[in-house]
Each structure stands twice: as C-alpha cells, then as structure tokens.
Design an enzyme around this catalytic site. Structure first.
Site, PDB file in Angstrom:
ATOM      1  N   GLY A  10       0.823  -1.217   0.000  1.00  0.00           N
ATOM      2  CA  GLY A  10       0.000   0.000   0.000  1.00  0.00           C
ATOM      3  C   GLY A  10       0.854   1.262   0.000  1.00  0.00           C
ATOM      4  O   GLY A  10       0.493   2.265   0.615  1.00  0.00           O
ATOM      5  N   ARG A  13       0.840   5.714  -1.923  1.00  0.00           N
ATOM      6  CA  ARG A  13       0.465   7.031  -1.389  1.00  0.00           C
ATOM      7  C   ARG A  13       0.427   6.961   0.144  1.00  0.00           C
ATOM      8  O   ARG A  13       0.644   5.902   0.744  1.00  0.00           O
ATOM      9  CB  ARG A  13      -0.892   7.465  -1.934  1.00  0.00           C
ATOM     10  CG  ARG A  13      -2.040   6.650  -1.368  1.00  0.00           C
ATOM     11  CD  ARG A  13      -3.379   7.107  -1.919  1.00  0.00           C
ATOM     12  NE  ARG A  13      -4.461   6.582  -1.108  1.00  0.00           N
ATOM     13  CZ  ARG A  13      -5.724   6.515  -1.471  1.00  0.00           C
ATOM     14  NH1 ARG A  13      -6.065   6.942  -2.678  1.00  0.00           N
ATOM     15  NH2 ARG A  13      -6.657   6.037  -0.672  1.00  0.00           N
ATOM     16  N   ASP A  61      -2.547  -7.162  -5.163  1.00  0.00           N
ATOM     17  CA  ASP A  61      -3.664  -6.993  -4.236  1.00  0.00           C
ATOM     18  C   ASP A  61      -3.381  -7.914  -3.044  1.00  0.00           C
ATOM     19  O   ASP A  61      -3.341  -9.132  -3.193  1.00  0.00           O
ATOM     20  CB  ASP A  61      -4.963  -7.408  -4.946  1.00  0.00           C
ATOM     21  CG  ASP A  61      -6.185  -7.308  -4.045  1.00  0.00           C
ATOM     22  OD1 ASP A  61      -6.027  -7.292  -2.805  1.00  0.00           O
ATOM     23  OD2 ASP A  61      -7.299  -7.260  -4.588  1.00  0.00           O
ATOM     24  N   VAL A  62      -3.173  -7.327  -1.861  1.00  0.00           N
ATOM     25  CA  VAL A  62      -2.753  -8.138  -0.708  1.00  0.00           C
ATOM     26  C   VAL A  62      -3.822  -9.130  -0.256  1.00  0.00           C
ATOM     27  O   VAL A  62      -3.513 -10.066   0.482  1.00  0.00           O
ATOM     28  CB  VAL A  62      -2.323  -7.271   0.508  1.00  0.00           C
ATOM     29  CG1 VAL A  62      -1.109  -6.424   0.169  1.00  0.00           C
ATOM     30  CG2 VAL A  62      -3.477  -6.431   1.035  1.00  0.00           C
ATOM     31  N   ASN A  88       1.151  -2.391   5.403  1.00  0.00           N
ATOM     32  CA  ASN A  88       0.512  -1.079   5.528  1.00  0.00           C
ATOM     33  C   ASN A  88      -0.795  -0.966   4.744  1.00  0.00           C
ATOM     34  O   ASN A  88      -1.656  -0.157   5.099  1.00  0.00           O
ATOM     35  CB  ASN A  88       1.507  -0.003   5.047  1.00  0.00           C
ATOM     36  CG  ASN A  88       0.845   1.334   4.803  1.00  0.00           C
ATOM     37  OD1 ASN A  88       0.609   2.107   5.730  1.00  0.00           O
ATOM     38  ND2 ASN A  88       0.494   1.627   3.549  1.00  0.00           N
ATOM     39  N   SER A 140      -4.325   0.488  14.206  1.00  0.00           N
ATOM     40  CA  SER A 140      -4.936   1.807  14.383  1.00  0.00           C
ATOM     41  C   SER A 140      -5.366   1.929  15.840  1.00  0.00           C
ATOM     42  O   SER A 140      -5.674   0.911  16.479  1.00  0.00           O
ATOM     43  CB  SER A 140      -6.168   1.934  13.484  1.00  0.00           C
ATOM     44  OG  SER A 140      -6.966   3.029  13.887  1.00  0.00           O
ATOM     45  N   TYR A 153     -13.780  -2.168  10.547  1.00  0.00           N
ATOM     46  CA  TYR A 153     -12.385  -1.706  10.509  1.00  0.00           C
ATOM     47  C   TYR A 153     -11.690  -2.012  11.837  1.00  0.00           C
ATOM     48  O   TYR A 153     -10.567  -2.532  11.866  1.00  0.00           O
ATOM     49  CB  TYR A 153     -12.393  -0.200  10.230  1.00  0.00           C
ATOM     50  CG  TYR A 153     -11.035   0.454  10.161  1.00  0.00           C
ATOM     51  CD1 TYR A 153     -10.221   0.301   9.036  1.00  0.00           C
ATOM     52  CD2 TYR A 153     -10.569   1.260  11.198  1.00  0.00           C
ATOM     53  CE1 TYR A 153      -8.984   0.920   8.961  1.00  0.00           C
ATOM     54  CE2 TYR A 153      -9.344   1.882  11.130  1.00  0.00           C
ATOM     55  CZ  TYR A 153      -8.550   1.713  10.011  1.00  0.00           C
ATOM     56  OH  TYR A 153      -7.319   2.335   9.945  1.00  0.00           O
ATOM     57  N   ALA A 155     -12.457  -4.280  14.057  1.00  0.00           N
ATOM     58  CA  ALA A 155     -12.264  -5.730  14.219  1.00  0.00           C
ATOM     59  C   ALA A 155     -11.039  -6.189  13.432  1.00  0.00           C
ATOM     60  O   ALA A 155     -10.221  -6.970  13.930  1.00  0.00           O
ATOM     61  CB  ALA A 155     -13.513  -6.474  13.747  1.00  0.00           C
ATOM     62  N   LYS A 157      -8.450  -4.398  12.567  1.00  0.00           N
ATOM     63  CA  LYS A 157      -7.210  -3.824  13.129  1.00  0.00           C
ATOM     64  C   LYS A 157      -6.884  -4.425  14.495  1.00  0.00           C
ATOM     65  O   LYS A 157      -5.707  -4.536  14.860  1.00  0.00           O
ATOM     66  CB  LYS A 157      -7.321  -2.305  13.211  1.00  0.00           C
ATOM     67  CG  LYS A 157      -7.365  -1.618  11.845  1.00  0.00           C
ATOM     68  CD  LYS A 157      -6.091  -1.887  11.054  1.00  0.00           C
ATOM     69  CE  LYS A 157      -6.003  -1.030   9.795  1.00  0.00           C
ATOM     70  NZ  LYS A 157      -4.744  -1.269   9.050  1.00  0.00           N
ATOM     71  N   ILE A 186      -4.140  10.685  11.191  1.00  0.00           N
ATOM     72  CA  ILE A 186      -3.032  11.109  10.330  1.00  0.00           C
ATOM     73  C   ILE A 186      -3.624  11.723   9.054  1.00  0.00           C
ATOM     74  O   ILE A 186      -4.575  11.170   8.484  1.00  0.00           O
ATOM     75  CB  ILE A 186      -2.132   9.900   9.961  1.00  0.00           C
ATOM     76  CG1 ILE A 186      -1.727   9.102  11.221  1.00  0.00           C
ATOM     77  CG2 ILE A 186      -0.910  10.364   9.167  1.00  0.00           C
ATOM     78  CD1 ILE A 186      -0.902   9.843  12.245  1.00  0.00           C
TER      79      ILE A 186
HETATM   80  P1  NAD Z   1      -4.498   5.542   2.156  1.00  0.00           P
HETATM   81  O1  NAD Z   1      -5.879   5.172   1.773  1.00  0.00           O
HETATM   82  O2  NAD Z   1      -3.999   6.901   1.826  1.00  0.00           O
HETATM   83  O3  NAD Z   1      -3.461   4.479   1.544  1.00  0.00           O
HETATM   84  C1  NAD Z   1      -3.701   3.100   1.614  1.00  0.00           C
HETATM   85  C2  NAD Z   1      -3.015   2.443   0.438  1.00  0.00           C
HETATM   86  O4  NAD Z   1      -3.323   1.038   0.495  1.00  0.00           O
HETATM   87  C3  NAD Z   1      -3.531   2.962  -0.907  1.00  0.00           C
HETATM   88  O5  NAD Z   1      -2.446   3.288  -1.745  1.00  0.00           O
HETATM   89  C4  NAD Z   1      -4.345   1.800  -1.449  1.00  0.00           C
HETATM   90  O6  NAD Z   1      -4.354   1.705  -2.851  1.00  0.00           O
HETATM   91  C5  NAD Z   1      -3.632   0.623  -0.821  1.00  0.00           C
HETATM   92  N1  NAD Z   1      -4.494  -0.559  -0.807  1.00  0.00           N
HETATM   93  C6  NAD Z   1      -5.814  -0.628  -0.490  1.00  0.00           C
HETATM   94  N2  NAD Z   1      -6.258  -1.883  -0.669  1.00  0.00           N
HETATM   95  C7  NAD Z   1      -5.201  -2.621  -1.088  1.00  0.00           C
HETATM   96  C8  NAD Z   1      -5.049  -3.975  -1.443  1.00  0.00           C
HETATM   97  N3  NAD Z   1      -6.076  -4.832  -1.411  1.00  0.00           N
HETATM   98  N4  NAD Z   1      -3.813  -4.399  -1.835  1.00  0.00           N
HETATM   99  C9  NAD Z   1      -2.776  -3.541  -1.886  1.00  0.00           C
HETATM  100  N5  NAD Z   1      -2.861  -2.234  -1.573  1.00  0.00           N
HETATM  101  C10 NAD Z   1      -4.075  -1.782  -1.180  1.00  0.00           C
HETATM  102  O7  NAD Z   1      -4.395   5.241   3.715  1.00  0.00           O
HETATM  103  P2  NAD Z   1      -3.332   5.717   4.813  1.00  0.00           P
HETATM  104  O8  NAD Z   1      -3.981   6.749   5.631  1.00  0.00           O
HETATM  105  O9  NAD Z   1      -2.005   5.967   4.188  1.00  0.00           O
HETATM  106  O10 NAD Z   1      -3.284   4.387   5.699  1.00  0.00           O
HETATM  107  C11 NAD Z   1      -2.208   3.451   5.661  1.00  0.00           C
HETATM  108  C12 NAD Z   1      -2.420   2.436   6.775  1.00  0.00           C
HETATM  109  O11 NAD Z   1      -2.470   3.114   8.035  1.00  0.00           O
HETATM  110  C13 NAD Z   1      -3.745   1.668   6.659  1.00  0.00           C
HETATM  111  O12 NAD Z   1      -3.552   0.320   7.064  1.00  0.00           O
HETATM  112  C14 NAD Z   1      -4.653   2.398   7.621  1.00  0.00           C
HETATM  113  O13 NAD Z   1      -5.694   1.568   8.091  1.00  0.00           O
HETATM  114  C15 NAD Z   1      -3.669   2.778   8.705  1.00  0.00           C
HETATM  115  N6  NAD Z   1      -4.132   3.917   9.524  1.00  0.00           N
HETATM  116  C16 NAD Z   1      -4.313   5.151   8.973  1.00  0.00           C
HETATM  117  C17 NAD Z   1      -4.759   6.200   9.795  1.00  0.00           C
HETATM  118  C18 NAD Z   1      -4.989   7.609   9.286  1.00  0.00           C
HETATM  119  O14 NAD Z   1      -5.435   8.450  10.073  1.00  0.00           O
HETATM  120  N7  NAD Z   1      -4.684   7.924   8.028  1.00  0.00           N
HETATM  121  C19 NAD Z   1      -5.009   5.959  11.133  1.00  0.00           C
HETATM  122  C20 NAD Z   1      -4.807   4.694  11.645  1.00  0.00           C
HETATM  123  C21 NAD Z   1      -4.370   3.681  10.821  1.00  0.00           C
END
Ligand code: NAD
Length: 244
Positions: A10, A13, A61-62, A88, A140, A153, A155, A157, A186
C-alpha cells in the site's frame, strides 16, 4: 545495510509512501507495492531513485493469495531476500453496524487482516532462512479502543494486534521481530474526506491539537526496522499525539 530489502504494501500514497521513502533513505532497497493499476507505484519508485535510493515497483492486491505469492516470487527473483515487511495496505469504509453489508465486512477483513497474514506468511520464509527479519504491521488506535461507525475496521485492526503478538512469540527465537504501529488521526487521503465536524471532534481529543503526518508514522517504522530495535518484539506503539 545497503543490501537489505524492505517490502512496503500500500505504498503508492499516504503513510505507505512516506514509509517507503524513509526506509530508502535509511539505506534499504525498497519494494513499492500497491493495487494493480495504481499510478502512484511508478511515481514513488521514481521519487526514491531521484533521492539516490533503490526501488522496485510490484503491483499486488494483498487480499489475493496468488498475487501475494507472485509478489514475493518476484522479490526473491530480483533481490533474493526480505529483511523488513511493512503491512501497511488498508481500507476504511465507515458505516453503521446495521448497514454494513456482508461484502463490506468481508472486504475489510480480507484487505486489513487476511492481507497482513498472506504477506507475512510469504515474507517469513525468507526471514527464517536469513535468521533475521522485521515485521511491522499497521493497526490503528481504533483497533485498540473501538470507534462508532468503524466496527468492521476496528475488528480487522484488533485482529492485526493479536496476529502480530502471536507471530512475535512464534518467531522471536529465530531473530525475527513483529510489532504493531497504531496511528491515531493522520492527514492522508483516508482521512481527508472527514466532515469538518468530525475533524473538529477528533482534534478535541488530541492533546497535540493537530493531525499527525505520514512522516511521523514513518519515523517509528524506521526505528522498528533499525538495529536499535532488535530487542523490541510483540509491541504496539501508538503514534497519536497523545489521543488515547
Ligand atoms: P491511504 O488510503 O492513503 O493508503 C492506503 C493504500 O493502500 C492505498 O495506496 C491503497 O491503494 C492501498 N491498498 C488498499 N487496498 C489494497 C489492497 N487490497 N492491496 C494492496 N494495496 C491496497 O491510507 P493511509 O492513511 O495511508 O493508511 C495506511 C495504513 O495506516 C492503513 O492500514 C490504515 O488503516 C492505517 N491507519 C491510517 C490512519 C490515518 O489516520 N490515516 C489511522 C490509523 C491507521
């Protein structure tokens, strides 16, 4: 450390991108992976190369076991090792419990939890041979404390935490550590759609008074991937500005 390899899922971005850039700056060769069709993969690879690092883009795709297998076969063929895996990739589709469809539930678990399992199962084979490895899983604060509208979500995490602690115990005797990074709020594409009211309420709960940055999460991942963290195993480190 220049021959060491880090795989970041992931990472086209958001937090994943920041982690990929940071680990490349730390000296890792970085595998930038994201969903097939993600234009960001090539951009992040280019950013790393421009900054003097080494990167390889591989789409996967993970949640798909075959794509995950192919991802790690490719990494094995190109670079022959996996020192760090950062699970991630994640999705958050907020919905009230009564409105969560079977498909929404299944997809959230498939990407966030099963994806973490599938990638770890492949990476750990390399790590066992090397007798060394770092698994860093993104959970998270919602997975630790829950949140209205995010039961699926949360569950998934929370599952990541139990999974990681088990991996830490199962492989800690083989030079492999597994830890969780649990971000709070974030500023990324995942959170930019929040309403002003939701953002205001969130900020009220954060002593730091602001959202965190992807780079602040990446800094903690960098520490866990470093030699200094060799004795840190099975831990959950929140990066949340004091939110919880
Ligand atoms: P984001 O949506 O900006 O990026 C997530 C990335 O994962 C994207 O590039 C997306 O294409 C990729 N992705 C989605 N499904 C996928 C799949 N099946 N296979 C491969 N890639 C896939 O999200 P983010 O904010 O950068 O979050 C990154 C991680 O941090 C996530 O696991 C999210 O749950 C966790 N997180 C984020 C926050 C926040 O506030 N942004 C808070 C807690 C946890």
């Amino acid at each position: 450390m220049s021959d060491r390899v880090a795989v970041v899922t992931g990472s086209a971005r958001g937090i994943g991108r920041a982690v990929a850039l940071r680990l490349a700056a730390d000296g890792f060769r970085v595998v930038v992976s994201d969903l097939p069709g993600s234009e960001g993969i090539a951009l992040v690879v280019e950013d790393i190369r421009v900054a003097g690092g080494t990167a390889l883009g591989v789409a996967a795709d993970v949640s798909d076991p075959e794509e995950v297998k192919t991802l790690f076969e490719r990494v094995g063929a190109e670079w022959g090792r996996v020192d760090v895996l950062v699970n991630n990739a994640g999705i958050a589709r907020d919905n009230l419990l009564v409105r969560i469809s079977d498909a929404e539930w299944a997809q959230t678990i498939a990407v966030n939890l099963t994806g973490t399992f599938l990638c770890t199962r492949q990476a750990i084979r390399f790590m066992m041979k090397q007798k060394n490895g770092r698994i860093i899983n993104l959970s998270s604060v919602v997975g630790l404390y829950g949140n209205a509208g995010q039961s699926h979500y949360a569950a998934s995490k929370a599952g990541v935490v139990g999974f990681t602690r088990s991996v830490a115990k199962e492989y800690g005797g083989r030079g492999i550590t597994a830890n969780v990074v649990a971000p709070g709020y974030i500023a990324t594409a995942m959170t930019e759609g929040f309403s002003e009211e939701a953002q205001r309420q969130l900020l009220q709960q954060i002593p730091a008074g602001r959202a965190g940055t992807p780079e602040e999460v990446a800094a903690v991942v960098s520490f866990l991937a470093s030699a200094d963290a060799a004795y840190v195993n099975g831990q959950v480190i929140a990066v949340d500005g004091g939110m919880k």
